[in-house]
Write an enzyme that holds these catalytic residues in place. Structure first.
Site, PDB file in Angstrom:
ATOM      1  N   LEU A   1       0.829  -1.213   0.000  1.00 52.84           N
ATOM      2  CA  LEU A   1       0.000   0.000   0.000  1.00 52.84           C
ATOM      3  C   LEU A   1       0.860   1.258   0.000  1.00 52.84           C
ATOM      4  O   LEU A   1       1.508   1.573   0.989  1.00 52.84           O
ATOM      5  CB  LEU A   1      -0.901   0.014   1.244  1.00 52.84           C
ATOM      6  CG  LEU A   1      -1.921  -1.120   1.343  1.00 52.84           C
ATOM      7  CD1 LEU A   1      -2.410  -1.267   2.774  1.00 52.84           C
ATOM      8  CD2 LEU A   1      -3.080  -0.864   0.400  1.00 52.84           C
TER       9      LEU A   1
ATOM     10  N   ALA B   1       5.073  -0.219  -2.116  1.00 51.68           N
ATOM     11  CA  ALA B   1       5.939  -0.162  -3.292  1.00 51.68           C
ATOM     12  C   ALA B   1       7.166   0.690  -2.993  1.00 51.68           C
ATOM     13  O   ALA B   1       7.051   1.827  -2.540  1.00 51.68           O
ATOM     14  CB  ALA B   1       5.165   0.399  -4.476  1.00 51.68           C
TER      15      ALA B   1
ATOM     16  N   GLN C   1       8.234  -4.826  -1.501  1.00 54.94           N
ATOM     17  CA  GLN C   1       7.826  -4.772  -2.908  1.00 54.94           C
ATOM     18  C   GLN C   1       8.745  -3.815  -3.667  1.00 54.94           C
ATOM     19  O   GLN C   1       8.792  -2.621  -3.369  1.00 54.94           O
ATOM     20  CB  GLN C   1       6.372  -4.329  -3.056  1.00 54.94           C
ATOM     21  CG  GLN C   1       5.877  -4.523  -4.491  1.00 54.94           C
ATOM     22  CD  GLN C   1       4.537  -3.874  -4.770  1.00 54.94           C
ATOM     23  OE1 GLN C   1       4.397  -2.661  -4.646  1.00 54.94           O
ATOM     24  NE2 GLN C   1       3.546  -4.665  -5.150  1.00 54.94           N
TER      25      GLN C   1
ATOM     26  N   SER D   1      -6.124  10.793  -6.870  1.00 59.20           N
ATOM     27  CA  SER D   1      -7.095  10.106  -6.024  1.00 59.20           C
ATOM     28  C   SER D   1      -7.900  11.054  -5.153  1.00 59.20           C
ATOM     29  O   SER D   1      -8.977  10.705  -4.684  1.00 59.20           O
ATOM     30  CB  SER D   1      -6.383   9.076  -5.146  1.00 59.20           C
ATOM     31  OG  SER D   1      -5.365   9.693  -4.398  1.00 59.20           O
TER      32      SER D   1
ATOM     33  N   TYR E   1       2.827  -0.176 -14.260  1.00 60.62           N
ATOM     34  CA  TYR E   1       4.176   0.336 -14.047  1.00 60.62           C
ATOM     35  C   TYR E   1       5.149  -0.369 -15.004  1.00 60.62           C
ATOM     36  O   TYR E   1       4.731  -1.082 -15.902  1.00 60.62           O
ATOM     37  CB  TYR E   1       4.558   0.219 -12.574  1.00 60.62           C
ATOM     38  CG  TYR E   1       3.654   1.064 -11.701  1.00 60.62           C
ATOM     39  CD1 TYR E   1       3.614   2.450 -11.858  1.00 60.62           C
ATOM     40  CD2 TYR E   1       2.785   0.492 -10.774  1.00 60.62           C
ATOM     41  CE1 TYR E   1       2.759   3.241 -11.099  1.00 60.62           C
ATOM     42  CE2 TYR E   1       1.922   1.280 -10.014  1.00 60.62           C
ATOM     43  CZ  TYR E   1       1.908   2.650 -10.187  1.00 60.62           C
ATOM     44  OH  TYR E   1       1.049   3.434  -9.448  1.00 60.62           O
TER      45      TYR E   1
END
Length: 376
Positions: A36, A68, A110, A143, A192
């Site tokens: 997240l 990430a 990640q 967002s 990505y």
């Protein structure tokens, strides 16, 4: 006698709370923290407040996939996301990882490169972002529903440059292990860089990295091989989203793409393969669809994680029907740090506040969601 019945009922475990062997890792339950992005790593350096955030969501034998984490300066596309390419970043991750391990958690990092989902303001020396293509993205509403994200037209990587990017993933994986992580998840999803290579609606190359399905997946599989050789395949997972259209990265035959990828991954004996449900076409949109991950699940020979709009009932059903081994939760885990416990007790859930997902506040919307015991 009544007490005995009650006691037996209490130890009956829902499928989500049953143990699972994930390669060499013994998990005590199947509720996974999804990766997240929260944009609270100021200057691309993990911060002390992340210690509490991840510790709150850690359980004994629970799998957490970290947010990430950028592999290099060219991989940045958002402000205040963490990196793992410098010594300072590696050192900053160590107390966060230690806090997860102190609770008995298993923590994967990640590793991520955004590719064309960037603009020159994020790039070293104001250069153009890199991608498999030189076709740019259209501006997007962020967002928060207000700000517009603008993307600089990318520069197409030459064939000779691609091994350097593969190597950056390899080094990032090594750095993650140095920081104490139990493994890494290669971010091959959501439009990505790796996904840009895989998807035929983005990849317009004519070299060995473009055209056929095999060629488009070559970059992803070279990264998998390099990372697995560096840290051991049993410490490597990958996340893919063949059905998603995030960041204008769609594919004309996502079923074939997904099957080719999992069949190709089988030879590496990875820790897991993590796949986003077809119903999640975009970041926030859950739709009804006839497409299914079941063929991929059947073709993949290792631990299979699913993600995308799951709740308690849905997650249990996926496990009962053998559509997954583990279920990853994102938004519900943001607002419920003790999500596995709430699922176990079938307790009510806190509602998440989307407005605080990507703010820079180190507390509000990050570490201040209440636990069950503080609500009674």
């Amino acid at each position: 006698m009544e007490n005995k019945v009650v006691e037996e009922k209490q130890v009956d475990k829902i499928p989500l709370m049953s143990p699972c062997k994930m390669g060499k890792f013994e998990l005590c339950h199947r509720v996974v923290l999804a990766p997240l992005t929260r944009q609270r790593s100021y200057g691309y350096i993990p911060q002390p407040h992340a210690i509490l955030h991840y510790s709150q969501r850690s359980t004994n034998g629970g799998l957490l996939i970290g947010e990430a984490t950028v592999i290099s300066e060219t991989g940045i596309g958002y402000k205040d996301v963490p990196g793992i390419w410098t010594k300072e970043q590696v050192e900053a991750w160590k107390p966060i990882v230690d806090a997860v391990h102190a609770k008995g958690g298993i923590f994967f990092c990640q590793i991520w490169h955004v590719g064309r989902v960037s603009n020159k303001d994020f790039q070293p020396n104001g250069e153009d972002p890199i991608s498999c293509t030189d076709r740019g993205l259209t501006p997007q509403i962020r967002s928060n529903g207000i700000d517009i994200a603008h993307f600089t037209r990318p520069r197409r990587l030459t064939t000779d440059e691609i091994p350097q990017i593969v190597n950056e993933f390899r080094v990032a994986a090594r750095n993650a292990i140095e920081a104490g992580f139990d493994g890494v998840e290669i971010h091959g999803a959501h439009g990505y860089l790796i996904d840009q290579f895989m998807k035929d609606q983005v990849n317009d190359r004519s070299d060995k990295y473009g055209g056929s399905l095999e060629n488009r997946c070559r970059f992803a599989l070279e990264i998998v091989e390099a990372v697995a050789n560096e840290i051991g395949s049993d410490r490597v997972g990958i996340r893919i989203s063949p059905f998603a259209h995030y960041n204008e990265a769609g594919d004309t035959n996502p079923t074939a793409l997904g099957l080719y990828m999992v069949e190709s991954l089988n030879k590496y004996d990875l820790a897991y393969c993590h796949v986003v449900e077809p119903r999640m076409k975009t970041a926030w949109e859950k739709i009804e669809c006839t497409e299914s991950l079941v063929p991929m699940r059947k073709a993949y020979k290792g631990t299979f994680i699913v993600a995308g709009g799951y709740d308690r009932e849905d997650g249990n059903r996926a496990l009962i029907e053998d559509r997954a081994d583990l279920v990853a939760y994102g938004r519900l885990f943001i607002s419920n740090p003790d999500l596995p416990k709430r699922f176990e007790l079938n307790a009510p859930l806190n509602k998440y506040n989307r407005d605080t997902f990507y703010t820079s506040d180190p507390i509000v919307g990050y570490t201040d969601y209440p636990f069950l015991e503080t609500m009674t």
